[in-house]
Motif scaffolding. Structure first.
Motif, mmCIF file in Angstrom:
data_model
loop_
_atom_site.group_PDB
_atom_site.id
_atom_site.type_symbol
_atom_site.label_atom_id
_atom_site.label_comp_id
_atom_site.label_asym_id
_atom_site.label_seq_id
_atom_site.Cartn_x
_atom_site.Cartn_y
_atom_site.Cartn_z
ATOM 1 N N ARG A 153 0.820 -1.211 0.000
ATOM 2 C CA ARG A 153 0.000 0.000 0.000
ATOM 3 C C ARG A 153 0.855 1.263 0.000
ATOM 4 N N SER A 154 0.266 2.352 -0.468
ATOM 5 C CA SER A 154 0.911 3.655 -0.317
ATOM 6 C C SER A 154 0.232 4.352 0.859
ATOM 7 N N TRP A 155 0.981 5.220 1.526
ATOM 8 C CA TRP A 155 0.491 5.836 2.759
ATOM 9 C C TRP A 155 0.400 7.342 2.598
ATOM 10 N N PRO A 156 -0.682 7.951 3.083
ATOM 11 C CA PRO A 156 -0.927 9.374 2.860
ATOM 12 C C PRO A 156 0.007 10.324 3.606
ATOM 13 N N GLY A 157 0.520 9.898 4.723
ATOM 14 C CA GLY A 157 1.377 10.810 5.481
ATOM 15 C C GLY A 157 2.083 10.100 6.605
ATOM 16 N N PRO A 158 2.901 10.837 7.337
ATOM 17 C CA PRO A 158 3.663 10.230 8.428
ATOM 18 C C PRO A 158 2.737 9.692 9.520
ATOM 19 N N GLY A 159 3.077 8.534 9.999
ATOM 20 C CA GLY A 159 2.325 7.934 11.088
ATOM 21 C C GLY A 159 1.178 7.035 10.662
ATOM 22 N N ALA A 160 0.708 7.173 9.435
ATOM 23 C CA ALA A 160 -0.443 6.378 8.993
ATOM 24 C C ALA A 160 -0.102 4.888 8.944
ATOM 25 N N LYS A 161 1.079 4.574 8.440
ATOM 26 C CA LYS A 161 1.480 3.172 8.332
ATOM 27 C C LYS A 161 1.654 2.559 9.719
ATOM 28 N N GLU A 162 2.321 3.274 10.619
ATOM 29 C CA GLU A 162 2.539 2.756 11.963
ATOM 30 C C GLU A 162 1.209 2.545 12.694
#
Length: 73
Positions: free
Chosen positions: A15-24
């Motif tokens: 997946r691609s992530w919209p911004g910092p912290g979203a993946k975590e």
């Protein structure tokens, strides 16, 4: 064959992530893992031939990223 957790780790990496912290946040909520444990599992998967067979595009991309980081050190 990869287990459900291993497949879920690779799916998150696709997946691609919209911004910092979203993946975590997704790692915590969807897998119930800390970021540290997630990345430990991910690095182990990159060396697992079963992961390569399951998702060669993602595994090869992440192997390239890892190799580039190691070269910069």
């Amino acid at each position: 064959m990869l287990g459900e957790r291993e497949q879920a780790v690779l799916a998150l990496e696709r997946r691609s992530w919209p911004g910092p912290g979203a993946k975590e946040r997704a790692v915590r909520e969807q897998l119930g893992l800390s970021a540290t444990r997630y990345y430990q599992l991910l690095n182990a998967l990159l060396d697992d031939p079963r992961a390569l067979a399951h998702d060669p595009v993602t595994v090869n991309r992440l192997r390239r990223v890892r190799a580039e980081r190691e070269q910069r050190r």
